[in-house]
Write an enzyme that holds these catalytic residues in place. Structure first.
Site: not given
Ligand code: MG
Ligand code: ADP
Length: 923
Positions: A550, A611, A665
């Site tokens: 995103r 992440s 994250d």
């Molecule tokens: Mg996630």
């Protein structure tokens, strides 16, 4: 007068609707824990939780206690769908007086019948294995059952009144009587035994038989239901329309509150004969019914049964005829003395009268044989009365059935219900129109239900054998299921062990010397402050590292945080292609986003949520240690990820990019929740993967200079166990799943917990269970062989169908082209529950180590801390969070831990890290 009599015997449809409602209310009352003792419709649990599936096999003995006789039956099932069982039976007449004698004598007699029957029917060939011979006991009286093989007699009926039995466990009474026989039997020396005693020694005698074990006790109604059940055609309701009246059906087990059973279904014996004993049927009682009731042995009781039981129909007719004679409506001027005789009208008379469609010759013959002198007109009227009484009974049966069907339909949360109903009894078999009335009236009263009536051919005996067979099949299956699932079930000690090991690995990861070999990397994040709510500004954020990529713009203002974002797909070819390709793609996405959002003109600080495990050297400098979660782009491991992004920007000639922070994250999640709750000092992710971070004292962080303050540590706990320290928890299933990933042997802890793997673990278990024929009746299921076909979201759906119809499970199974029975879906749910519970417990053990360390760090007796959580598995699974929190409380009782769901954690968090960095830098 005739018309008035006939009218009083016909019940309007609206009244039947009301009665159906009452019946349903009474059923609820009978099942409810608080009210069941006062309920008239007793709704007795039977502990029969499954119908036959056709795989039942073996020899089963049945004893039925009937009126005046004992029926013994040896049934051989072949596992052929129960289409053609082999049956041998024998009927023993009950000796005079035994029904009213001592209980012990009754059970001794039954045991003797069993022994004699076995001596006559079994030969050495069928008596090979030396296994116990299972026995099903059909005992047609009201019992309080607490197990399939434990049933306390509530009260005798049907002319029985043996002493010392009410309140006792009849299974135990029968078993000890049988044991006594087997031990050499002192049968009491009835004459009927002599032939057996006189056997030649070469013939089998009682002592040589396998031990007979009473496995199940059931009501005759239940036996009927089971008799009508076959493979692919489960029968879930049975109605007995005989001398007495009763009904049983498969209820959702969680509704049967007086038992502990909560999943699946259980057969409930309604004992609906007592319906109306609280007066709800008084208005439909005619004066004839009142007379019958008053003359019965139990006035005021069994009101429903007295309107419908064939024991009473002849009596109702007799009283109607007496009344009509008195009113001079029939038999005028003739001698009707015979009508005073109780019981002159048997059900056989009644059925012969009503079944005679052509003229009244037959009616005349019957009445004359009884000693009446009917005129032609009398014959017609008697026939009308008989039809009205029996027709009313059929209508009332239909009303009861409609109540059962509607109740099943409602409690299974179905819009329509299709169900098979086993039928039995002389009224059903003796009156051809009975079925027609039952069908049409129940359709009117329960239009949402479609019942198919199935005649029970062999009575309840065959069904009893099947109940026994099913019980044994389930017991054996239960043992095997437990064996398969046992390694996945963790004890308190197991979890404490995991907690201690996690703590140990945390220390090793923080320590400069042991850091490089620790499985939990404890990576410094260079984030030293959680937000204080004064952060302001506009930021760009990227979120890479899970299912979605995103790009976001985050506006942090006094009024709050405002986010606009866009999801971009990263095709597997790019995830597993080259690093350049991956970062070029990312820049393309950013460009697209900025164009769409009109952000091309100003240069915003960018926070990058990435992440994957990184060795962070500064807030904007982080070396990728290894890919996880399905990524494997080449040329990235060991490189500074921020640099890779900046280089791609240069390649793509995107000059307006200012990357200020790279954030894991977990850290982003902690930060975004920290903005709401300053107590939030832990971040947890349970999504595609799992990981956690927390605020550690700088003095404990051996890998970064400085002792002052705290720093957020990205634990990378997914790799916990990569050094083998939790290998003992790995089951066969986990090993297979691990071997089929792109990083075998790595991320061991994560592979027991997170969304990417749980579905796969379940799939492996299901395959093994199918192979062991514990599921799908051993039918092959090729689709289940496909990797990832069983998605982790299925666990949520399946476990959510809490006690209810399990309809959703069927939908999923259909998708997998699996033809699963109800029992299959119950078992599948157990598998899912076991796997998700273990995941939640392990996660809790990890967290327990974290919170306990924080508490000790701060020298507190009690720590209050908030965990910011993100991840679809945590958020959407129906039990994961509850199980996690419950286990954490047990493992870390000195910590008071609150969980806060992060909204858009990765995006918001990255922006906040950038903002906090700005603030800390005094900007
Ligand atoms: Mg996630
Ligand atoms: P990520 O961790 O990649 O950022 P998510 O937090 O959205 O992404 O987690 C995605 C994972 O969640 C998937 O691996 C999927 O297995 C799992 N998942 C998706 N829907 C559900 C659900 N309804 N219940 C449980 N797990 C789910």
């Amino acid at each position: 007068q005739i018309q008035r009599a006939l009218r009083s015997l016909s019940i309007p449809l609206e009244r039947l609707h009301i009665m159906k409602g009452h019946m349903m209310q009474d059923m609820c009352k009978g099942l409810c824990r608080q009210t069941h003792t006062q309920a008239k419709v007793r709704m007795l649990p039977t502990y029969i939780c499954s119908t036959p599936n056709g795989t039942e096999k073996g020899n089963f003995l049945v004893v039925e206690l009937c009126q005046n006789l004992v029926r013994t039956l040896l049934v051989t099932l072949y596992g052929d769908g129960n289409m053609s069982p082999h049956m041998v039976y024998k009927i023993f007449d009950m000796p005079e007086g035994i029904m009213q004698g001592e209980g012990e004598a009754l059970f001794d007699f039954i045991a003797q019948c069993v022994t004699q029957f076995l001596a006559e029917t079994t030969n050495p060939d069928t008596n090979t294995s030396g296994e116990n011979l299972p026995l099903g006991f059909v005992f047609p009286f009201s019992c309080r059952q607490t197990r399939l093989d434990k049933a306390e007699l509530l009260s005798w009926s049907k002319g029985f009144s043996c002493s010392g039995v009410v309140g006792k466990d009849v299974v135990e009474l029968l078993q000890s009587a049988i044991n006594k026989q087997e031990a050499g039997g002192q049968g009491g020396g009835g004459n009927w035994l002599s032939s057996w005693r006189g056997r030649k020694p070469s013939q089998p005698a009682a002592g040589q038989f396998r031990h007979v074990e009473v496995v199940a006790l059931m009501n005759d109604t239940v036996g009927t239901m089971m008799t009508c059940s076959m493979e692919g055609r489960p029968c879930e309701v049975a109605v007995v329309a005989d001398k007495g009246s009763n009904c049983c059906f498969m209820a959702e087990a969680f509704l049967v509150e007086i038992t502990d059973e909560t999943s699946g279904r259980m057969c409930v014996n309604t004992e609906w004969g007592c319906f109306g004993d609280d007066g709800t049927l008084n208005d439909i009682f005619t004066p004839y019914d009142v007379c019958v009731d008053e003359e019965s042995s139990d006035p005021g009781e069994k009101r429903f049964e007295k309107l419908v039981g064939s024991l009473y129909l002849g009596e109702i007719i007799r009283h109607a005829l007496i009344a009509l004679t008195a009113e001079k409506a029939i038999f005028t001027g003739t001698d009707v003395g015979v009508l005073k005789q109780k019981g002159v009208f048997t059900i056989q008379h009644v059925l012969e009268i009503i079944n005679n469609e052509e003229g009244t010759t037959e009616v005349k013959r019957i009445l004359e044989a009884l000693g009446l002198q009917p005129s032609e007109r009398d014959c017609g009227r008697v026939q009308q009365i008989c039809r009205a009484v029996v027709g009313r009974a059929a209508t009332l049966y239909a009303t009861g059935l409609a109540a059962i069907l509607s109740y099943m339909c409602q409690t299974r949360e179905m819009e329509t219900l299709m169900v098979n109903v086993g039928m039995e009894g002389e009224l059903y078999t003796g009156y051809p129109r009975f079925e027609e009335i039952l069908q049409s009236v129940s359709r009117l009263l329960a239009p949402e239900c479609m019942a198919t009536l199935l005649p029970s051919r062999d009575g309840s005996g065959r069904g009893a054998a099947m109940v026994t067979a099913v019980a044994l099949r389930l017991a054996a299956q239960r043992r095997e299921v437990n064996e398969v699932l046992a390694p996945l079930r963790l004890s308190r000690e197991d979890l404490e062990g995991v907690q201690a090991l996690m703590r140990q690995e945390m220390e090793r990861g923080l320590n400069k010397e042991t850091h490089d070999t620790a499985s939990v990397r404890m990576l410094p994040s260079y984030v030293s402050h959680t937000p204080d709510g004064t952060e302001r500004g506009n930021f760009l954020a990227l979120d890479l590292g899970g299912t979605n990529f995103r790009v976001l713009v985050v506006r942090v203002t006094e009024e709050g945080i405002n986010i606009a974002s866009e999801i971009y797909v990263i095709p597997a070819s790019i995830m597993q292609g080259t690093g350049e390709g991956l970062f070029d793609h990312i820049i393309d996405c950013i460009l697209d986003f900025q164009t769409k959002q009109n952000l091309m003109t100003n240069v915003l600080p960018l926070g990058f949520t990435f992440s994957f495990p990184c060795k962070q050297v500064g807030l904007d400098k982080a070396l990728l240690l290894t890919w996880t979660k399905g990524f494997s782009a080449s040329g990235c491991v060991g490189q500074d990820v921020v640099q890779l992004l900046r280089e791609a920007a240069v390649r793509k000639q995107h000059s307006g990019l200012r990357v200020v922070a790279l954030v894991n994250d977990t850290v982003g999640t902690m930060m975004s929740c920290g903005y709401e709750d300053p107590n939030c000092e832990i971040g947890l992710i349970v999504g595609t993967g799992t990981n956690a971070c927390y605020m550690e004292e700088m003095r404990n962080v051996g890998t970064v200079e400085g002792d002052e303050g705290r720093m957020c540590i990205n634990m990378e706990w997914g790799a916990f166990g990569d050094n083998g320290c939790i290998d003992h928890l790995f089951t066969h299933f986990d090993k297979v799943v691990d071997e089929t990933t792109i990083n075998p042997g790595k991320q061991r802890f994560e592979k027991l917990i997170s969304g990417m793997y749980l579905g796969e673990i379940v799939r492996q278990i299901l395959m093994v269970m199918a192979e062991k024929q514990l599921l799908f009746q051993g039918r092959p299921c090729p689709k289940l062989q496909t990797k990832d076909i069983f998605q982790t979201k299925f666990l949520s759906t399946i476990e959510l169908s809490n006690g209810l119809a399990l309809r959703q499970i069927r939908d999923i199974l259909n998708e997998l082209e699996l033809d699963a029975s109800f029992d299959d879906s119950v078992l599948m749910r157990e598998v899912c529950q076991t796997v998700s519970l273990r995941a939640a417990q392990l996660c809790a053990a990890g967290l327990a180590a974290v919170v306990e360390k924080m508490r000790e760090n701060r020298g507190l007796d009690q720590l209050s801390v908030t965990v910011g959580v993100d991840g679809t598995l945590y958020k959407l699974h129906p039990c994961f969070s509850d199980n996690l929190q419950k286990t954490l409380k047990e493992l870390a009782p000195k910590c008071n831990v609150t969980f806060l769901l992060s909204e858009d954690g990765s995006g918001k968090g990255a922006a906040l890290v950038a903002a906090v960095a700005n603030r800390a830098a005094g900007q």
